[in-house]
Design a protein around this motif. Sequence first.
Motif, PDB file in Angstrom:
ATOM      1  N   MET A 112       0.805  -1.220   0.000  1.00  0.00           N
ATOM      2  CA  MET A 112       0.000   0.000   0.000  1.00  0.00           C
ATOM      3  C   MET A 112       0.840   1.273   0.000  1.00  0.00           C
ATOM      4  SD  MET A 112      -2.977  -1.100   2.734  1.00  0.00           S
ATOM      5  CE  MET A 112      -3.528   0.580   2.952  1.00  0.00           C
ATOM      6  N   PHE A 113       1.868   1.318   0.844  1.00  0.00           N
ATOM      7  CA  PHE A 113       2.592   2.568   1.075  1.00  0.00           C
ATOM      8  C   PHE A 113       3.954   2.661   0.392  1.00  0.00           C
ATOM      9  CE2 PHE A 113      -0.073   1.956   4.945  1.00  0.00           C
ATOM     10  CZ  PHE A 113      -0.978   2.973   4.676  1.00  0.00           C
ATOM     11  N   LEU A 114       4.560   1.521   0.081  1.00  0.00           N
ATOM     12  CA  LEU A 114       5.892   1.545  -0.520  1.00  0.00           C
ATOM     13  C   LEU A 114       5.888   1.093  -1.972  1.00  0.00           C
ATOM     14  CD1 LEU A 114       7.921   0.000   2.451  1.00  0.00           C
ATOM     15  CD2 LEU A 114       7.562   2.422   1.921  1.00  0.00           C
ATOM     16  N   GLY A 115       4.733   0.636  -2.449  1.00  0.00           N
ATOM     17  CA  GLY A 115       4.642   0.205  -3.834  1.00  0.00           C
ATOM     18  C   GLY A 115       5.323  -1.121  -4.115  1.00  0.00           C
ATOM     19  N   GLU A 116       5.564  -1.929  -3.070  1.00  0.00           N
ATOM     20  CA  GLU A 116       6.188  -3.232  -3.295  1.00  0.00           C
ATOM     21  C   GLU A 116       5.180  -4.177  -3.938  1.00  0.00           C
ATOM     22  OE1 GLU A 116       8.148  -4.805   0.150  1.00  0.00           O
ATOM     23  OE2 GLU A 116       9.317  -2.974   0.458  1.00  0.00           O
ATOM     24  N   ALA A 117       5.692  -5.097  -4.725  1.00  0.00           N
ATOM     25  CA  ALA A 117       4.831  -6.032  -5.449  1.00  0.00           C
ATOM     26  C   ALA A 117       4.082  -6.942  -4.475  1.00  0.00           C
ATOM     27  CB  ALA A 117       5.668  -6.877  -6.394  1.00  0.00           C
ATOM     28  N   LEU A 118       2.804  -7.138  -4.766  1.00  0.00           N
ATOM     29  CA  LEU A 118       1.971  -8.063  -3.999  1.00  0.00           C
ATOM     30  C   LEU A 118       1.693  -9.257  -4.914  1.00  0.00           C
ATOM     31  CD1 LEU A 118       0.552  -8.409  -1.281  1.00  0.00           C
ATOM     32  CD2 LEU A 118      -1.471  -7.360  -2.287  1.00  0.00           C
ATOM     33  N   THR A 119       2.609 -10.201  -4.892  1.00  0.00           N
ATOM     34  CA  THR A 119       2.523 -11.361  -5.776  1.00  0.00           C
ATOM     35  C   THR A 119       1.630 -12.434  -5.160  1.00  0.00           C
ATOM     36  OG1 THR A 119       4.418 -12.459  -4.759  1.00  0.00           O
ATOM     37  CG2 THR A 119       4.887 -10.897  -6.558  1.00  0.00           C
ATOM     38  N   PRO A 120       1.164 -13.358  -5.970  1.00  0.00           N
ATOM     39  CA  PRO A 120       0.368 -14.458  -5.423  1.00  0.00           C
ATOM     40  C   PRO A 120       1.109 -15.247  -4.334  1.00  0.00           C
ATOM     41  CG  PRO A 120       0.115 -14.388  -7.809  1.00  0.00           C
ATOM     42  CD  PRO A 120       1.182 -13.386  -7.443  1.00  0.00           C
ATOM     43  N   LEU A 121       2.398 -15.433  -4.499  1.00  0.00           N
ATOM     44  CA  LEU A 121       3.161 -16.162  -3.475  1.00  0.00           C
ATOM     45  C   LEU A 121       3.246 -15.374  -2.167  1.00  0.00           C
ATOM     46  CD1 LEU A 121       6.079 -17.919  -5.397  1.00  0.00           C
ATOM     47  CD2 LEU A 121       4.070 -18.955  -4.328  1.00  0.00           C
ATOM     48  N   LYS A 122       3.388 -14.059  -2.256  1.00  0.00           N
ATOM     49  CA  LYS A 122       3.391 -13.238  -1.041  1.00  0.00           C
ATOM     50  C   LYS A 122       2.038 -13.283  -0.349  1.00  0.00           C
ATOM     51  CE  LYS A 122       6.998  -9.859  -1.961  1.00  0.00           C
ATOM     52  NZ  LYS A 122       7.302  -8.445  -2.201  1.00  0.00           N
ATOM     53  N   VAL A 123       0.972 -13.225  -1.131  1.00  0.00           N
ATOM     54  CA  VAL A 123      -0.372 -13.321  -0.558  1.00  0.00           C
ATOM     55  C   VAL A 123      -0.542 -14.672   0.130  1.00  0.00           C
ATOM     56  CG1 VAL A 123      -2.837 -13.417  -1.084  1.00  0.00           C
ATOM     57  CG2 VAL A 123      -1.400 -11.675  -2.162  1.00  0.00           C
ATOM     58  N   LEU A 124      -0.131 -15.734  -0.550  1.00  0.00           N
ATOM     59  CA  LEU A 124      -0.232 -17.074   0.038  1.00  0.00           C
ATOM     60  C   LEU A 124       0.600 -17.165   1.315  1.00  0.00           C
ATOM     61  CD1 LEU A 124      -1.166 -20.024  -0.052  1.00  0.00           C
ATOM     62  CD2 LEU A 124       0.834 -20.505  -1.510  1.00  0.00           C
ATOM     63  N   GLY A 125       1.816 -16.673   1.263  1.00  0.00           N
ATOM     64  CA  GLY A 125       2.674 -16.690   2.444  1.00  0.00           C
ATOM     65  C   GLY A 125       2.067 -15.923   3.598  1.00  0.00           C
ATOM     66  N   GLY A 126       1.520 -14.746   3.317  1.00  0.00           N
ATOM     67  CA  GLY A 126       0.866 -13.953   4.353  1.00  0.00           C
ATOM     68  C   GLY A 126      -0.331 -14.668   4.951  1.00  0.00           C
ATOM     69  N   LEU A 127      -1.105 -15.323   4.102  1.00  0.00           N
ATOM     70  CA  LEU A 127      -2.257 -16.082   4.592  1.00  0.00           C
ATOM     71  C   LEU A 127      -1.821 -17.277   5.435  1.00  0.00           C
ATOM     72  CD1 LEU A 127      -4.546 -15.976   1.420  1.00  0.00           C
ATOM     73  CD2 LEU A 127      -4.901 -14.764   3.595  1.00  0.00           C
ATOM     74  N   LEU A 128      -0.748 -17.940   5.031  1.00  0.00           N
ATOM     75  CA  LEU A 128      -0.233 -19.068   5.818  1.00  0.00           C
ATOM     76  C   LEU A 128       0.294 -18.603   7.177  1.00  0.00           C
ATOM     77  CD1 LEU A 128       1.562 -21.124   3.019  1.00  0.00           C
ATOM     78  CD2 LEU A 128      -0.505 -21.780   4.293  1.00  0.00           C
TER      79      LEU A 128
END
Length: 139
Positions: A112-128
Amino acid sequence: MSWLVWALLSAVFAAATAILAKIGVANIDSNLATAVRTTVIFVFAWGIALSLGKHGELRHINTRSWIFLALSGLATGLSWLCYFRALQLGQASRVAPIDKLSVALVIVFAWMFLGEALTPLKVLGGLLITAGAVILAFA
């Protein structure tokens, strides 16, 4: 050393922090415990900066950096106050995983604030991480 070694060391020290803090906060006010801890960190951090001769670089810190470092310090202080109170009231093995939900929040905030990529793997990792924290805290 690479970022990974430093990050692993950070995790080891963070784990030690939880255990040591849980023991240290017993029978005293959590805010006082946080103040003691903060004083130790203050002396330790300035000791390192002074011993490495980095204190002279203070005059080169720009206004923007001062503001964001001050805000980061306030956020850290609030986090520690809440963490110590949670440790005082709950089990370290339940408090620490909830505290580590910060990892999932950082993924979202960095997007949101730094413009870093929100990839599917990052989303999955965050959810895990979120699922693991919830399972550990409430199992």
